[in-house]
Structure formats: structure tokens, C-alpha cells
Design a protein around this motif. Structure first.
Motif, PDB file in Angstrom:
ATOM      1  N   ASN A  38     -37.322 -74.509 -67.474  1.00 51.78           N
ATOM      2  CA  ASN A  38     -37.856 -75.834 -67.791  1.00 51.78           C
ATOM      3  C   ASN A  38     -39.333 -75.788 -68.197  1.00 51.78           C
ATOM      4  OD1 ASN A  38     -37.842 -78.610 -68.025  1.00 51.78           O
ATOM      5  ND2 ASN A  38     -37.966 -79.020 -65.825  1.00 51.78           N
ATOM      6  N   ARG A 148     -31.177 -85.332 -49.669  1.00 49.10           N
ATOM      7  CA  ARG A 148     -32.615 -85.085 -49.682  1.00 49.10           C
ATOM      8  C   ARG A 148     -33.321 -86.417 -49.861  1.00 49.10           C
ATOM      9  NH1 ARG A 148     -35.861 -82.015 -54.519  1.00 49.10           N
ATOM     10  NH2 ARG A 148     -36.264 -84.149 -55.163  1.00 49.10           N
ATOM     11  N   TYR A 160     -43.907 -86.172 -55.304  1.00 48.56           N
ATOM     12  CA  TYR A 160     -42.844 -85.392 -55.938  1.00 48.56           C
ATOM     13  C   TYR A 160     -41.453 -85.995 -55.629  1.00 48.56           C
ATOM     14  CZ  TYR A 160     -39.153 -82.162 -56.534  1.00 48.56           C
ATOM     15  OH  TYR A 160     -37.950 -81.651 -56.899  1.00 48.56           O
ATOM     16  N   ASP A 210     -38.162 -82.116 -49.597  1.00 47.79           N
ATOM     17  CA  ASP A 210     -38.835 -81.102 -50.419  1.00 47.79           C
ATOM     18  C   ASP A 210     -40.339 -81.366 -50.424  1.00 47.79           C
ATOM     19  OD1 ASP A 210     -39.596 -79.217 -52.271  1.00 47.79           O
ATOM     20  OD2 ASP A 210     -38.144 -79.811 -53.813  1.00 47.79           O
ATOM     21  N   HIS A 212     -42.386 -79.365 -51.928  1.00 49.51           N
ATOM     22  CA  HIS A 212     -42.723 -78.935 -53.294  1.00 49.51           C
ATOM     23  C   HIS A 212     -44.067 -78.221 -53.380  1.00 49.51           C
ATOM     24  CE1 HIS A 212     -42.173 -79.258 -57.766  1.00 49.51           C
ATOM     25  NE2 HIS A 212     -40.924 -79.129 -57.363  1.00 49.51           N
ATOM     26  N   GLU A 236     -38.403 -77.980 -47.465  1.00 51.46           N
ATOM     27  CA  GLU A 236     -38.341 -77.042 -48.594  1.00 51.46           C
ATOM     28  C   GLU A 236     -39.729 -76.756 -49.134  1.00 51.46           C
ATOM     29  OE1 GLU A 236     -35.596 -78.391 -51.551  1.00 51.46           O
ATOM     30  OE2 GLU A 236     -36.684 -77.370 -53.148  1.00 51.46           O
ATOM     31  N   GLU A 262     -36.968 -71.290 -54.988  1.00 54.01           N
ATOM     32  CA  GLU A 262     -36.484 -71.724 -56.304  1.00 54.01           C
ATOM     33  C   GLU A 262     -37.326 -71.163 -57.447  1.00 54.01           C
ATOM     34  OE1 GLU A 262     -36.728 -76.018 -55.710  1.00 54.01           O
ATOM     35  OE2 GLU A 262     -38.334 -76.103 -57.177  1.00 54.01           O
ATOM     36  N   ARG A 283     -33.555 -69.925 -51.569  1.00 52.71           N
ATOM     37  CA  ARG A 283     -33.140 -70.847 -52.638  1.00 52.71           C
ATOM     38  C   ARG A 283     -33.158 -70.228 -54.030  1.00 52.71           C
ATOM     39  NH1 ARG A 283     -32.670 -75.801 -52.994  1.00 52.71           N
ATOM     40  NH2 ARG A 283     -34.349 -76.219 -54.475  1.00 52.71           N
ATOM     41  N   HIS A 312     -31.104 -73.512 -55.572  1.00 52.15           N
ATOM     42  CA  HIS A 312     -31.654 -74.554 -56.434  1.00 52.15           C
ATOM     43  C   HIS A 312     -30.565 -75.044 -57.390  1.00 52.15           C
ATOM     44  CE1 HIS A 312     -34.926 -75.273 -59.763  1.00 52.15           C
ATOM     45  NE2 HIS A 312     -34.736 -76.367 -59.061  1.00 52.15           N
ATOM     46  N   ALA A 314     -31.260 -78.233 -59.626  1.00 54.07           N
ATOM     47  CA  ALA A 314     -31.793 -79.446 -60.268  1.00 54.07           C
ATOM     48  C   ALA A 314     -31.149 -79.629 -61.645  1.00 54.07           C
ATOM     49  CB  ALA A 314     -33.314 -79.329 -60.393  1.00 54.07           C
ATOM     50  N   ASP A 316     -32.373 -79.444 -64.472  1.00 54.73           N
ATOM     51  CA  ASP A 316     -32.829 -78.547 -65.534  1.00 54.73           C
ATOM     52  C   ASP A 316     -32.114 -77.186 -65.483  1.00 54.73           C
ATOM     53  OD1 ASP A 316     -35.045 -79.083 -63.346  1.00 54.73           O
ATOM     54  OD2 ASP A 316     -35.219 -76.961 -63.834  1.00 54.73           O
ATOM     55  N   GLU A 339     -27.749 -77.221 -53.828  1.00 55.75           N
ATOM     56  CA  GLU A 339     -28.338 -78.440 -54.392  1.00 55.75           C
ATOM     57  C   GLU A 339     -27.502 -78.885 -55.589  1.00 55.75           C
ATOM     58  OE1 GLU A 339     -32.215 -77.886 -56.096  1.00 55.75           O
ATOM     59  OE2 GLU A 339     -32.712 -80.006 -55.944  1.00 55.75           O
ATOM     60  N   TRP A 402     -48.278 -78.444 -58.285  1.00 56.11           N
ATOM     61  CA  TRP A 402     -47.369 -79.561 -58.544  1.00 56.11           C
ATOM     62  C   TRP A 402     -46.065 -79.291 -57.838  1.00 56.11           C
ATOM     63  CZ3 TRP A 402     -42.501 -80.062 -60.961  1.00 56.11           C
ATOM     64  CH2 TRP A 402     -42.047 -81.398 -61.018  1.00 56.11           C
TER      65      TRP A 402
HETATM   66  O1  KDG Z   1     -38.109 -77.745 -63.266  1.00 54.78           O
HETATM   67  C1  KDG Z   1     -38.604 -77.939 -61.993  1.00 54.78           C
HETATM   68  C2  KDG Z   1     -37.526 -78.501 -61.097  1.00 54.78           C
HETATM   69  O2  KDG Z   1     -36.377 -77.712 -61.166  1.00 54.78           O
HETATM   70  C3  KDG Z   1     -37.980 -78.603 -59.649  1.00 54.78           C
HETATM   71  O3  KDG Z   1     -39.135 -79.379 -59.590  1.00 54.78           O
HETATM   72  C4  KDG Z   1     -36.868 -79.215 -58.839  1.00 54.78           C
HETATM   73  O4  KDG Z   1     -37.977 -78.678 -56.794  1.00 54.78           O
HETATM   74  C5  KDG Z   1     -36.968 -78.977 -57.381  1.00 54.78           C
HETATM   75  C6  KDG Z   1     -35.736 -79.100 -56.619  1.00 54.78           C
HETATM   76  O5  KDG Z   1     -35.785 -78.786 -55.433  1.00 54.78           O
HETATM   77  O6  KDG Z   1     -34.720 -79.505 -57.175  1.00 54.78           O
END
Ligand code: KDG
Ligand code: MG
Length: 402
Positions: A38, A148, A160, A210, A212, A236, A262, A283, A312, A314, A316, A339, A402
């Protein structure tokens, strides 16, 4: 002997960008691998097109392990997300081909089912606590057993995991979104909304959160301690994991289970975390950690140290990854949770045949291979759409994770 005849890198954007590798053998069998990273998609597309495709033509598609070693050791420059995602795409496409040639779903090639279905967790979120609670209720209604929970911290644009519209879409065009973050505000607020979820829904659901990568180790220790009574399934990414040793400090202070991995790409990136039992869930995923071949190696190491899996998943990560992940999850003895955010309708038009979701569990397809077909005509309707992930800045303007 069949050989690899054709290697195509397919880029499409049905709601979000996906890079897919399609390998075709001289017998006309095709295999798919997800190659999506991503926000840096074209780096992997170029790696595949310019550097790996020429090496694959003429190779025996059945030699998956040898191809993995050839691409990994042959690069000289090891590991890293771009390399490991490109190798993963080749690896998964070759497993897909092997399954089709054998007439068996990939999970049968990996040893067959260890369980009936794969427990997944979904994402509930809200711009405030009330809307988070409504969202959790809606996911309960849909049958999810693990949820979550993320809510926007009042006054901050950079919380986030808060969904906008139907799908959480952490990407902007032109330049990354600049979001504002305050660790102090988050630490004061997050435990209270997680407590509200427990108050309203009780302990009959698995509750995840999460962080993050936003906290320092000592802040993460404090957070973990403050939510111990809520018995989270996990917290997470409490702190960035490049520094694996940092998790020792968190571990010394809290019994809240820890998940990470992840953004990690190889067994060496999680070696200390696993062998020192600094985490409870690893993950790493099929797509970013070298494919089925390498992920199984990570999961086997994890099994020795009571670390369970929690890959992971998500949006993406493409439906090809979902199918490959479920093939691994259904087999490995130390599976924990998967997930699952699902995808847009447009994405499912391009990738047909995703695993079945029922009562918060995913079930693999019994089609030979991974059971996913790529629809070229549909993909052609969704051209590549360059996007960036956001960045976070502290209240004083300096960059944060981030
Ligand atoms: O592209 C970044 C995402 O995959 C991420 O931010 C998602 O942290 C994430 C999650 O736990 O799904
Ligand atoms: Mg995460």
C-alpha cells in the motif's frame, strides 16, 4: 516437464490499488499471487517486471522451495518489504499452480485442516464513543465473535482506524494527509472507551485494539496495565517493532497480550520477539513476509514458543492474500485469529471466488489451488490511482509514527 511460460504484473484499482502477479505454465495452468504494498505499489510491480519475471521464464513451476531460495539468496540484498512482497507473489502463484495441477485446494497440500473454520476479527470504529458502540452492535448482529474497537480521540484528526464511509481507506492522492497526534490525549481516552465496550457487550466477545505503533515502550506498558481488567484479546503494535528488544520492557509490566508483525517481512525480523516470548501473536502475512513458504517457517518457530498467529488482513491486502492466508490458518496448529476487513463490491468483481464468511469464521474454497479467478475485463475498468498513506505530526509539528 511444464515450464513457466508467461509472467504478468497486473495493476488495478477497484476501490483501492492492487498489484497481482499471474504466472502461466506451458500447460496453460495459471497461478495468482498478491504483490500489493500500500502506497508503494509500483516499486513491487517494477521489481517483479524488471528483475524477477526474466528469471522465472523457463523454470519448473513445481520447484517452489528452490525458486524461493533462488530469488531470496540471488538478490544478495536481503529482506525488506519490496523484496519480500515480490518473492511472496511468486511463491503464492506457484502454490496456486501446484494445487491446480494436483486437483487439490492449497490447504490440502499444506497438511489439511487442523480446524473447521478460521476465526476472524472485524473492525468497529466511531467518530465518538456512541457511534463506536453502535458499530460494535452492528458487527455483533452480523455474527462476528471478535471485534477490534477504535474511536476518534476528541479534538485530534489523527486517531488511527476510524472508518470514513463504508470502508476504512487510509490513503490520499498527491501528498500524504497530515494528521495531528497527541499521545497524552490518546492515553487518557482510549482505556475509557474500551471499558464502555466491555460494559455494554460483556466478556462474551473477543475485544481487540490497535495502537498502531504510536507509543514508546514505557507508555505502552502503562496502557497495557490500564486495560488489564478489560481482558483484551490483544493490544496490537504497542510500539514500533524495528527494535525487538523494546518489547521486553512492555512485557515486564503488563499481562495484556501483545500482537505485532504486520510491517515485518522475515523470520529474522521476529526472531527475538518469538524466541524470548515477548509477544503472544505474530501478525506477519503471506503477502509481506515471503509467501506461504516463508510464513509457515515463521509460524513453526512461533509454535515452539507458545506464540500464536494473527495475520494482518486489512483491505489493502487483496482477496488472493485472504485465500492464501485462510489456507495457512486452517492448517497450522498454533493459529490464533485472522484479521478480516473484507473488500468493496468492485474488488470482488475483479477477484472472484473469495473464502466463505459465516458467523465470524472464514472457510476456504474447495476449488483446486486458491480458488480465485482474476477478471481482466473488470480490472481494465479500474485504472491505477496513485495514493499515499497519511503521516502523523505531534502538537508541536514534529513527525510521529503513523
Ligand atoms: O496499509 C496500511 C494498513 O494495512 C494498516 O494501517 C492496517 O494496521 C492495520 C491493521 O491492523 O489492519
Ligand atoms: Mg495494525
Amino acid at each position: 516437464m511444464a515450464t513457466i511460460d508467461r509472467v504478468e504484473v497486473l495493476v488495478t484499482s477497484p476501490g483501492r490499488n492492487f498489484v497481482t502477479l499471474r504466472i502461466t505454465t506451458s500447460d496453460g495452468v495459471t497461478g495468482l499471487g498478491d504483490a500489493t504494498l500500500n502506497g508503494r505499489e509500483l516499486a513491487v510491480a517494477a521489481y517483479l517486471e524488471e528483475h524477477l519475471a526474466p528469471l522465472l521464464i523457463g523454470r519448473d513451476p513445481a520447484r517452489i522451495e528452490d525458486t524461493w531460495q533462488y530469488l531470496y539468496k540471488g538478490a544478495y540484498w536481503r529482506r525488506g518489504p519490496v523484496t519480500m512482497t515480490a518473492i511472496a507473489a511468486v511463491d503464492v502463484a506457484l502454490w496456486d499452480i501446484k494445487g491446480k495441477v494436483a486437483g487439490l485446494p492449497v490447504y490440502q497440500l499444506l497438511g489439511g485442516r487442523s480446524r473447521d473454520g478460521v476465526l476472524v476479527y472485524c473492525h468497529a470504529s466511531g467518530s465518538d464513543v456512541e457511534s463506536l458502540l453502535d458499530d460494535v452492535a452492528a458487527y455483533r448482529e452480523m455474527g462476528f465473535q471478535a471485534i477490534r474497537a477504535q474511536a476518534a480521540v476528541p479534538g485530534l484528526s489523527g486517531s488511527y482506524g476510524v472508518r470514513k464511509g463504508a470502508f476504512y481507506e487510509p490513503a490520499a492522492t498527491d501528498r500524504p494527509d497530515e494528521q495531528v497526534w497527541s499521545t497524552e490525549a490518546y492515553l487518557d481516552f482510549a482505556p475509557s472507551y474500551l471499558a464502555r465496550v466491555r460494559e455494554k457487550f460483556g466478556f462474551g466477545i473477543h475485544l481487540l485494539h490497535d495502537v498502531h505503533h504510536r507509543l514508546t515502550p514505557i507508555e505502552a506498558a502503562r496502557f497495557g496495565k490500564s486495560v488489564e481488567e478489560l481482558r483484551l484479546f490483544w493490544m496490537e503494535d504497542p510500539t514500533p517493532a524495528e527494535n525487538q528488544e523494546a518489547f521486553r520492557l512492555i512485557r515486564q509490566h503488563t499481562t495484556t497480550p501483545i500482537a505485532t508483525g504486520e510491517v515485518l517481512n522475515s523470520i529474522w525480523d521476529v526472531q527475538t520477539l518469538i524466541t524470548e516470548q515477548l509477544i503472544d501473536y505474530v501478525r506477519t502475512t503471506v503477502v509481506h513476509a515471503g509467501g506461504i513458504t516463508h510464513l509457515r517457517r515463521i509460524f513453526d518457530l512461533a509454535a515452539l514458543y507458545h506464540v500464536r498467529t494473527g495475520s494482518h488482513g486489512a483491505t489493502d491486502l487483496s482477496p488472493v492474500t485472504t485465500a492464501a492466508a485462510v489456507a495457512v490458518d486452517i492448517c497450522v496448529p498454533n493459529f490464533g485469529i485472522q484479521e478480516h476487513m473484507g473488500h468493496t463490491r468492485e474488488t470482488y468483481e475483479v477477484f472472484r471466488g473469495t473464502p466463505r464468511l459465516e458467523n465470524g469464521m472464514l472457510y476456504p474454497s474447495d476449488e483446486p489451488g486458491l480458488g480465485i479467478e482474476y477478471d481482466d475485463e473488470a480490472a481494465g475498468r479500474f485504472p491505477y490511482d496513485p495514493k499515499y498513506l497519511p503521516v502523523a505530526r505531534r502538537l508541536d509539528g514534529s513527525l510521529h509514527d503513523w
